[in-house]
Scaffold this motif. Structure first.
Motif, short mmCIF file in Angstrom:
data_model
loop_
_atom_site.label_atom_id
_atom_site.label_comp_id
_atom_site.label_asym_id
_atom_site.label_seq_id
_atom_site.Cartn_x
_atom_site.Cartn_y
_atom_site.Cartn_z
N HIS A 3 0.83 -1.21 0.00
CA HIS A 3 0.00 0.00 0.00
C HIS A 3 0.86 1.25 0.00
CE1 HIS A 3 -2.57 3.15 1.76
NE2 HIS A 3 -3.55 2.53 1.12
N THR B 48 1.08 3.52 -3.49
CA THR B 48 0.38 4.81 -3.46
C THR B 48 1.18 5.91 -4.16
OG1 THR B 48 -0.85 4.23 -1.47
CG2 THR B 48 -0.58 6.57 -1.94
N THR C 10 -13.29 7.63 -4.06
CA THR C 10 -13.08 7.84 -2.63
C THR C 10 -11.65 7.45 -2.29
OG1 THR C 10 -15.39 7.30 -2.22
CG2 THR C 10 -13.90 7.27 -0.32
N ASP C 11 -10.86 8.42 -1.83
CA ASP C 11 -9.46 8.16 -1.49
C ASP C 11 -9.01 9.23 -0.52
OD1 ASP C 11 -6.49 7.92 -1.65
OD2 ASP C 11 -6.99 6.49 -3.23
N ASP C 12 -8.20 8.85 0.48
CA ASP C 12 -7.77 9.82 1.48
C ASP C 12 -6.61 10.69 0.98
OD1 ASP C 12 -6.17 7.53 1.50
OD2 ASP C 12 -5.42 7.96 3.51
N ASN D 23 -4.32 10.96 -5.59
CA ASN D 23 -4.88 9.77 -6.20
C ASN D 23 -6.20 10.08 -6.90
OD1 ASN D 23 -2.78 8.15 -5.36
ND2 ASN D 23 -3.81 7.47 -3.50
N ILE D 24 -7.00 10.95 -6.30
CA ILE D 24 -8.26 11.36 -6.94
C ILE D 24 -7.96 12.11 -8.23
CG2 ILE D 24 -10.33 12.77 -6.68
CD1 ILE D 24 -10.22 12.19 -3.67
N ASP E 244 -11.29 3.40 -2.19
CA ASP E 244 -9.99 3.03 -1.64
C ASP E 244 -10.20 2.09 -0.46
OD1 ASP E 244 -7.28 2.96 -1.21
OD2 ASP E 244 -7.26 4.76 0.04
N MET F 56 -8.22 3.51 4.52
CA MET F 56 -8.43 4.92 4.85
C MET F 56 -8.60 5.04 6.35
SD MET F 56 -11.07 6.21 1.86
CE MET F 56 -12.29 4.97 2.26
N GLY G 195 -12.47 1.36 3.42
CA GLY G 195 -13.33 1.14 2.28
C GLY G 195 -14.38 0.07 2.50
N THR H 279 -7.41 -0.16 -4.86
CA THR H 279 -6.55 -0.43 -3.71
C THR H 279 -5.10 -0.65 -4.12
OG1 THR H 279 -6.17 -1.98 -1.89
CG2 THR H 279 -7.11 -2.90 -3.88
N LYS I 88 -3.83 -0.38 -7.71
CA LYS I 88 -3.00 0.79 -7.98
C LYS I 88 -1.56 0.32 -8.17
CE LYS I 88 -5.57 3.77 -4.76
NZ LYS I 88 -5.44 4.53 -3.51
#
Length: 743
Positions: free
Chosen positions: A348, A352, A609-611, A615-616, A656, A659, A664, A688, A710
């Motif tokens: 992860h 990322t 949806t991503d923290d 990435n968004i 995602d 988070m 998620g 993910t 990802k």
């Protein structure tokens, strides 16, 4: 056996005395007749009691007390001593000796018996009676045939019958006891030697049994322990069962007092069930170092149980080893879980930032940039992809070691796959004086079905190793195929150049480390490639001559979905490293065409949806070629509120996994629990960086519809959109001027 020998000696003495008496009577010599009489009366009184002891031994009845045995010998000793110590026969034993005439001119010794003579005769008779009862009774119980039983009984009764006939006066001068005892004892000896456990055989079996590591116990049908081996005495010292017969109940009581755990259904005594003839098993424990497995076998003849053999095996070391193995297994499983958790977190954390590096470089490559900038971006993109490959190698090792490697077969274009792999590896050549050449079979089918990423991974590992370890000279890739069946092709990739063959397929090792220290790599590549090739039903082999070169041969099986041959024109393009497949290269991805025709959408809204905001932004840029509107939510709670509000309504959610606060999976379950068909049916795709094996199944089981790893792969993203977005919102062909850049 000792009692049998003693009995035979007594009968022999008595018989010799009787023959001397007959001879003396024949010649009429009274003095010789008296000497023979004395000789007979030394052995004769002991015949009955000796026969009785023989019967006790045969019946396995032990008389342990010395005083009892001595008391039984008082009368025979008293009767025999005067014959030994005195030259004259005492009157209280016998008197009035004379030679009485017999028909035919011979004579026989006649006398009047005294008290001791009759006491000794009655004593002998009683012991012969006891002997006969014991030995006939126990012989009858052994399951012999009726003929054996009757003949044995007849011979055993001879001494009693002969004594009764003598007392009745039928034999006036001739005492048949000597002859009948000889016949009876000889018959008993033969039967016992024939049917009873012979001592020589016992000794042989004991010698064999003593060499066994397991404790052996032989028990007869009366539950008497008749033999134990040396291992038995080692495991159960002090019982003394080798020196004396014992009752099985003594042993079970001994065990019962020492049991550490209760095994009531498998105690030794309960194993001896006469109706069972097969091996039965049980177990008891006397402590951590004395755990015994018990096996019991019934010995039978003509359907009758004769006894049992018990084998007691000390399984303490085995059980302790099993416990140790279980403990080590639990530790290994805990270590494996820790490793998986670590790899999950590492995957992860590394994927990322890689998502941003590869994604933004991908988006910028769509722009009309200057050649120098475009070349730099391509190197950034390819280097990021190379780093992603290393991460994937580490994750692949985890999957392979856990026994859960995955293949995801899809239809793919073979020449484009080959071109992409070669172009990726040409970066490694740099400024070295190295020539790369490609030989490709023009008849290879264009469309194949298989795991394209795994095929790329194998070919990339082999090519990258050949290029890394070749300082000068050439690397040649030769691609061929042959049909294994109507719809199955066997692809063969032959790559030249390698050294130190012994370590090539070992994990975490590079060959000639001192010389090649500057070369990057984990040493995982070829090992993984070999495992994956085996998973595809193929092989990787290598042949080398140091200093001249090596040949790697990769052979894998793929299904054929398009038999159109590659053709000469495409082969020439591949050899010049310009082939892109139907004219589509990386910069043409903006058209939205991945071999299935151009595709765009109208009035489609997607929630990512991503923290991490980057990435968004990457997801928004990558999806811009298809004309969709992308909104972002920086937490699971924010996404849940947007879906609960229902305005706007989304056609697809990318979620995602990891988070803070609400991950998620929790967010997905919260969405599915909302009222209304919209929340229950909206497609949710896990987006993910946690790419370990088994996560896809986890996501699907928790309410998600699909997953996408990802960094985002454009072709996989295209497949997800085509699968889950409403078909009625597609627009084809795309509007003029579409596909400029990120929105």
């Amino acid at each position: 056996m000792k009692m049998m020998v003693w009995m035979a000696a007594l009968i022999t003495m008595n018989s010799i005395g009787y023959l001397l008496e007959v001879r003396a009577g024949y010649v009429g010599n009274l003095r010789e007749a008296l000497r023979s009489f004395r000789f007979q009366r030394i052995a004769g009184p002991f015949l009955g009691v000796t026969a009785f002891f023989l019967a006790l031994d045969y019946a396995e009845i032990s008389v342990k007390s010395f005083l009892v045995r001595a008391a039984l010998l008082i009368v025979p000793v008293t009767a025999a001593l005067p014959m030994i110590l005195s030259e004259r026969i005492p009157a209280f034993y016998a008197r009035n000796f004379a030679l009485a005439p017999l028909p035919g001119g011979s004579t026989a010794l006649s006398f009047n018996g005294g008290p001791l003579y009759y006491v000794s005769a009655v004593y002998n008779f009683l012991f012969f009676l006891a002997y006969t009862v014991l030995i006939v009774y126990h012989f009858a119980r052994t399951g012999r045939s009726a003929l054996h039983k009757v003949s044995f009984a007849v011979f055993s009764l001879l001494p009693l019958v002969s004594r009764a006939l003598w007392w009745a006066g039928i034999f006036r001068y001739f005492d048949p006891l000597v002859t009948s005892s000889s016949f009876a004892l000889a018959a008993v000896y033969i039967y016992i030697m024939r049917y009873r456990e012979l001592e020589w055989r016992s000794l042989g079996w004991e010698a064999i049994a003593d060499r066994l590591g397991d404790a052996v116990m032989v028990v007869n049908d009366r539950r008497k322990i008749i033999m134990v081996n040396a291992a038995f005495e080692k495991f159960f010292p002090g019982l003394g069962y080798r020196d004396r017969p014992a009752d099985l109940r003594d042993f079970t009581r001994f065990i019962g007092k020492r049991l550490r755990e209760a095994y009531p259904e498998t105690l030794v005594g309960d194993l001896l069930k006469p109706e069972e003839s097969d091996w039965t098993e049980g177990e008891f424990s006397l402590g951590p170092e004395s755990i015994f497995a018990v096996k019991r076998r019934t010995i039978s003849e003509d359907g009758r149980s004769l006894g049992h053999i018990l084998v007691l095996n000390n399984v303490s070391a085995y059980r302790n080893m099993i416990d140790r193995i279980v403990e080590l297994k639990q530790k290994a499983e805990a270590a494996s879980r820790s490793k998986s958790e670590f790899l999950s977190a590492m995957s992860h954390e590394i994927r990322t930032p890689l998502n941003a590096i590869i994604g933004f470089s991908e988006i910028l490559l769509w722009q009309n940039l200057e050649t120098e900038v475009l070349g730099a971006l391509e190197k950034i993109h390819d280097s990021g992809s190379l780093l992603l490959g290393i991460v994937s190698d580490i994750l692949d090792i985890s999957k392979i070691e856990s026994g859960s490697p995955e293949l995801n077969p899809t239809a793919y274009n073979f020449p484009r796959m080959l071109s992409d792999t070669i172009n990726l590896n040409l970066i490694r050549i740099g400024t070295r004086p190295l020539v790369f050449s490609l030989e490709v079979d023009e008849t290879i089918p264009q469309g194949l079905l298989g795991d394209e990423l795994r095929v790329k991974q194998i070919l990339n590992n082999v090519l990258s190793n050949a290029i890394k370890y070749t300082e000068r000279g050439s690397v040649v890739l030769d691609v061929r195929w042959e049909a294994e069946a109507a719809d199955v092709a066997a692809l063969t990739f032959r790559v030249i150049r390698a050294e130190d063959m012994g370590k090539l397929f070992n994990r975490y090792s590079q060959f000639n480390l001192e010389r090649n220290r500057r070369i990057e790599g984990t040493g995982l590549g070829l090992s993984i490639a070999g495992d994956i090739a085996a998973l595809m039903g193929g092989t990787i082999t290598a042949e080398s001559e140091y200093g001249k070169g090596s040949v790697f041969t990769v052979r894998i099986r793929q299904e054929i979905v398009d038999r159109t041959p590659l053709g000469a024109e495409a082969a020439v393009k591949l050899k010049s490293f310009r082939y892109t497949g139907a004219g589509k290269g990386r910069r043409d991805f903006a058209s939205g065409d991945f071999g299935e025709g151009p595709l765009r959408y109208r009035d489609v809204r997607i929630l990512v949806t991503d923290d991490m905001a980057s990435n968004i932004q990457v997801a928004r840029g990558l999806m811009s070629p298809w004309g969709v509107t992308v909104d972002g939510a920086l937490s699971g709670g924010e996404a849940l509120e947007l879906i609960r509000a229902g305005n706007p309504r989304y056609d697809l959610i990318f979620m995602d996994h990891m988070m803070p606060e609400m991950d998620g999976i929790q967010c997905t379950q919260g969405i599915r629990s909302l009222e209304g068909e919209y929340a229950r049916s909206i497609p949710i795709v896990a987006l993910t960086a946690n790419a370990l094996a088994g996560n896809r199944e986890l996501f699907l089981s928790r309410g998600m519809n699909d997953s996408l790893a990802k960094p985002i792969n454009m072709e996989k993203l295209f497949g997800v959109l085509r699968k889950w977005l409403p078909p009625e919102k597609r627009v084809s062909p795309p509007p003029a001027g579409a596909g400029g850049g990120p929105s």
